[in-house]
Design a protein around this motif. Structure first.
Motif, short mmCIF file in Angstrom:
data_model
loop_
_atom_site.label_atom_id
_atom_site.label_comp_id
_atom_site.label_asym_id
_atom_site.label_seq_id
_atom_site.Cartn_x
_atom_site.Cartn_y
_atom_site.Cartn_z
N GLU A 1 6.37 -11.91 1.70
CA GLU A 1 8.02 -11.26 0.75
C GLU A 1 7.48 -9.71 1.43
O GLU A 1 7.85 -9.10 0.31
CB GLU A 1 7.00 -11.44 -1.03
N ASN A 2 6.14 -9.09 1.12
CA ASN A 2 5.86 -7.54 1.47
C ASN A 2 6.63 -7.10 2.82
O ASN A 2 7.22 -5.92 3.10
CB ASN A 2 4.53 -7.64 1.94
N ALA A 3 7.13 -7.96 3.97
CA ALA A 3 7.88 -7.44 5.00
C ALA A 3 9.24 -6.70 4.65
O ALA A 3 9.60 -7.25 3.69
CB ALA A 3 8.13 -8.53 5.52
N GLY A 4 9.41 -5.79 5.12
CA GLY A 4 11.04 -5.31 5.28
C GLY A 4 10.77 -4.24 3.25
O GLY A 4 11.88 -3.68 4.00
N ARG A 5 9.56 -3.76 3.35
CA ARG A 5 9.60 -2.81 2.35
C ARG A 5 9.31 -1.46 3.06
O ARG A 5 8.18 -1.15 4.18
CB ARG A 5 8.67 -3.47 0.77
N ALA A 6 9.12 -0.29 2.36
CA ALA A 6 9.29 0.81 3.02
C ALA A 6 8.10 1.29 2.16
O ALA A 6 7.85 2.62 2.26
CB ALA A 6 10.44 2.07 3.08
N ASP A 7 7.37 1.04 1.03
CA ASP A 7 6.48 1.64 0.28
C ASP A 7 5.33 0.65 -0.11
O ASP A 7 4.04 0.76 -0.94
CB ASP A 7 7.48 1.27 -1.56
N LEU A 8 4.69 -0.04 0.83
CA LEU A 8 3.66 -0.77 1.04
C LEU A 8 2.41 -0.27 1.22
O LEU A 8 1.77 -0.57 0.14
CB LEU A 8 3.60 -1.65 2.52
N LEU A 9 2.21 1.09 2.35
CA LEU A 9 1.01 1.94 1.71
C LEU A 9 1.30 3.15 0.78
O LEU A 9 2.31 3.95 0.56
CB LEU A 9 0.35 2.20 3.18
N LYS A 10 0.40 2.89 -0.07
CA LYS A 10 0.44 3.97 -1.21
C LYS A 10 0.75 5.42 -0.80
O LYS A 10 -0.92 5.61 -0.24
CB LYS A 10 0.03 4.10 -2.62
N VAL A 11 0.83 6.62 -1.18
CA VAL A 11 0.50 7.68 -0.93
C VAL A 11 -0.79 8.30 -1.81
O VAL A 11 -0.80 8.09 -2.68
CB VAL A 11 1.85 8.67 -1.89
N GLY A 12 -1.08 9.22 -0.59
CA GLY A 12 -2.78 9.50 -1.44
C GLY A 12 -3.70 8.42 -0.66
O GLY A 12 -5.51 9.01 -0.64
N TYR A 13 -2.90 7.35 -0.28
CA TYR A 13 -4.66 6.46 0.21
C TYR A 13 -4.93 6.91 1.51
O TYR A 13 -4.41 7.07 2.75
CB TYR A 13 -3.82 5.39 0.01
N SER A 14 -6.67 7.08 1.59
CA SER A 14 -7.19 7.67 2.93
C SER A 14 -7.63 6.26 3.66
O SER A 14 -7.61 5.28 3.34
CB SER A 14 -9.07 7.69 2.31
N LEU A 15 -7.15 6.79 5.08
CA LEU A 15 -7.03 5.52 6.75
C LEU A 15 -8.24 5.71 7.02
O LEU A 15 -8.79 6.61 7.33
CB LEU A 15 -5.65 5.68 6.80
N ARG A 16 -8.35 4.87 7.73
CA ARG A 16 -9.49 5.15 9.21
C ARG A 16 -8.85 5.26 10.09
O ARG A 16 -7.82 5.80 10.46
CB ARG A 16 -9.80 3.63 9.20
N ALA A 17 -9.92 5.99 11.22
CA ALA A 17 -9.36 6.06 12.35
C ALA A 17 -9.26 4.63 13.31
O ALA A 17 -9.63 4.03 13.09
CB ALA A 17 -10.48 7.08 12.62
#
Length: 696
Positions: free
Chosen positions: A526-542
């Motif tokens: 159900e999450n596929a096709g969305r362009a808002d999955l990763l929240k703004v300001g969220y730190s991601l790994r290398a």
């Protein structure tokens, strides 16, 4: 689609436990089945995935005779190896059972008895082939001869493995016994026949009228069989290996392997859940059989007719069979060792299980026989997985860390442009196209859509050139917004890639989740096709490299290995390799009798076995010596699965000084032999009667 179904039951053909599996098996049904099941799980649907080893039938007994062991030894060895290969390749069965289990014997015998009590079998005496030298009736696979269809001189009495034609022993030209090479004679025997012809009209209506959506190769083969007319088929055989026919006058008779094997799907489901009847007897269950094309007649005609005759069972909704996968332009041949063995691939390419899954899906023989070549394997890895998919994800993360402080940047709607809108639309469309392909068993199309989405992401990034825009940040701070929008959408596309590729490349998908610092729940469809999955300001790994480049030398080694293995097998079969030519290890330094007399060797039974953590070669064994139980750590983990050696008797050096290995005190040593291939084998202490007996 799932409009009329509450649950899904997926089966994959039961492989014969008479040898290891090769990549043709994976391409034929196991990878397609696993992709379908993983997709259905992502859809949060009630799905069960059933598999297991087929441990009866003539191939088992033939292998046992060749190796000079019992059929049980053969199935124990290869069941463990096959199961391990499936697990390492990510084939995610809910249960992987075996037809030697008691629950299967009970289920298959009871199924036969229901049909017998209904008076559905025809009891016949007939003349069947008999080997006077071996003093036994010959099942179809014990007879070889020339195929009347293609002229193959090595066809079996039930099937020609070269052209795929189903045969009977009477059709073979110049038949001979595989046991003694004698010309078989005819002798009277009694068997129980299932009258397939009585179900011909029903099968025509059910398949030819009711399942026109089936794949052309499946529908066409079924139509050919039905157009030619069905005939009674014997459901019992003369043998001592298999499920005993549950009748008082059936001494020396067992169920035909193709009667008992598909019932293995039912017995395995019983073993899995007490609610098994919901999956086999409720009309709101969708039953799907994944098989290779050589099993179409059994799964589409014989087994459905058996289910119909018994009553109370659902029938398959679809049987998406694949064609055959050739290797380097030639048909797979286990007898010639012309195959890519799965357990060897796992050893030769550690960590590359997803690569083989990808190649076998992208090159799947869905509509016609396809060819696997090591060069294509390399090209698809380097040009598609590394250069397109992996490259896009890596560039996105590198630039995000460099230009956005390692965090998901905001998206600025005030400067959105047509390229941004187009990429958002492509993300949504990729979900719809991939979903449609997966629902309709077009797995090659599904893989193409995902790789194509990554390709579009690369094109979008190349056109936006955020690294160029960054050079003028000091002159124009508004340029940060352009960088933010570009990398924000690239990160959202990456998140979508992890969802869409998960059914095909599960290990890769989880690497991506780790980089994005998100939980597996994000993989829900159900999450596929969305362009808002990763929240703004969220730190991601290398970033981590998802795939490595495969070098020319590795491919050359595999091609050489394939050809060398095939030539070696041919020489062995032709008797050109003498025992005296085998490499013999030199003797160790000479000892005197007093040295040997110090050894106290006893017979013991392995009562428990488990792998030692963080030690690939070690098993922790508990051995019953009769007078006490000992813990012994032994370096045999690469040769045996723990469950396969339980209750085996071994020779133990009982007076060896204790030694700590990986923090475990080992009190003794077990003795084993090594065969010509380097495989460890048990020293068989059959002459001893009990644990604790001395060896001298």
């Amino acid at each position: 689609m799932m409009e009329n179904y509450k649950r899904i039951l997926v089966t994959a053909a039961l492989p014969y436990a008479n040898g290891p599996i090769h990549i043709g098996h994976l391409a034929g049904c196991y990878i397609p089945a696993d992709i379908y099941v993983r997709y259905q799980r992502a859809q949060k649907r009630d799905v069960k995935f059933i598999g297991g080893s087929d441990e009866h039938g003539v191939p088992i007994t033939i292998r046992a005779m060749k190796e000079g062991v019992t059929p049980q030894d053969i199935v124990d060895k290869y069941h463990a190896q096959i199961k391990d290969s499936f697990e390492k390749m990510g084939i995610s069965f809910d249960i992987y059972s075996r037809t030697s289990n008691a629950i299967h014997h009970q289920t298959a015998a009871a199924f036969f008895k229901v049909l017998y009590d209904k008076g559905l079998f025809e009891e016949r005496e007939s003349e069947q082939y008999y080997d006077a030298e071996a003093n036994m009736f010959l099942a179809d696979r014990y007879i070889t001869g020339t195929c009347p269809v293609c002229g193959n001189p090595g066809a079996y009495g039930d099937q020609c493995e070269k052209c795929g034609s189903s045969l009977s022993p009477e059709q073979l030209i110049d038949p001979r016994s595989t046991l003694s090479n004698a010309i078989p004679e005819k002798k009277t025997t009694k068997h129980w026949y299932f009258p397939l012809q009585n179900y011909e009209a029903w099968l025509k209506q059910w398949i030819l009228e009711g399942h026109k959506e089936w794949k052309n190769n499946v529908y066409g083969q079924c139509k050919s069989w039905l157009d030619n007319g069905l005939h009674p088929r014997a459901m019992t055989r003369d043998s001592n290996w298999g499920i005993r026919v549950p009748l008082p006058d059936a001494e020396g008779k067992v169920l035909y392997v193709w009667f008992d094997a598909p019932i293995g799907y039912i017995s395995a489901t019983k073993e899995l859940t007490e609610h098994w009847a919901d999956y086999w007897c409720s009309e709101d269950t969708k039953l799907v059989h994944f098989i290779g094309k050589d099993n179409i007649v059994f799964h589409c005609i014989i087994f459905p007719a058996m289910l119909k005759a018994h009553g109370g069972f659902v029938l398959p909704d679809n049987v998406p069979a694949n064609e055959f996968l050739n290797i380097e332009g030639d048909k797979v041949s286990t007898s010639r060792n012309w195959a890519v063995w799965v357990h060897e691939y796992i050893q030769d390419f550690p960590g590359c299980e997803d690569v083989m899954r990808y190649v076998l899906c992208a090159n799947a023989p869905e509509a016609k026989d396809n060819d696997f070549t090591w060069k294509d394997f390399q090209d698809r890895n380097n040009s598609e997985l590394v250069a397109i998919f992996g490259n896009f994800v890596n560039r996105t993360f590198v630039l995000m860390h460099k230009l956005c402080n390692g965090k998901v940047p905001p998206f600025h709607n005030d400067i959105i442009d047509e390229a941004d809108k187009m990429l958002i639309a492509e993300i949504h469309a990729a979900k719809e196209k991939t979903e449609q392909a997966l629902e309709t068993y077009h797995f090659r199309d599904a893989v193409f859509e995902v790789i194509d989405l990554a390709r579009k992401g690369n094109k979008y990034m190349q056109e936006k050139e955020p690294w160029i825009v960054a050079k003028s940040l000091n002159a124009n701070r508004e340029n940060q917004k352009l960088i933010d929008n570009c990398l924000h959408l690239c990160l959202q596309l990456t998140a979508n890639l992890s969802i869409l590729i998960n059914p095909v490349l599960p290990n890769t998908s989880r690497k991506m989740l780790h980089m994005m610092k998100v939980v597996e729940r994000m993989l829900d469809w159900e999450n596929a096709g969305r362009a808002d999955l990763l929240k703004v300001g969220y730190s991601l790994r290398a970033p981590e490299l998802l795939f490595r480049k495969i070098e020319d030398a590795e491919i050359a080694a595999q091609i050489e290995k394939l050809h060398a293995g095939g030539q070696e097998q041919v020489k062995q079969q032709a008797g050109l390799i003498e025992e005296t030519e085998k490499t013999v290890l030199p003797l160790k330094p000479e000892i005197v009798y007093d040295d040997f007399a110090k050894l106290d060797m006893r017979i013991g039974t392995i009562v428990s076995a488990e792998k030692v953590a963080k030690a690939d070669k070690l098993l922790k064994l508990e051995i019953d010596l009769g007078f006490e139980k000992r813990t012994i750590v032994s370096g045999i983990a690469q040769h045996f699965q723990p469950e396969s050696i339980l209750n085996k008797q071994v020779v133990v050096v009982a007076n060896l000084a204790p030694r700590k290995m990986r923090g475990i005190e080992s009190n003794g040593m077990i003795l084993m032999a090594e065969d010509a291939s380097g495989q460890l084998v048990f020293i068989n202490p059959d002459s001893f009667t009990g644990n604790g007996s001395t060896v001298s």
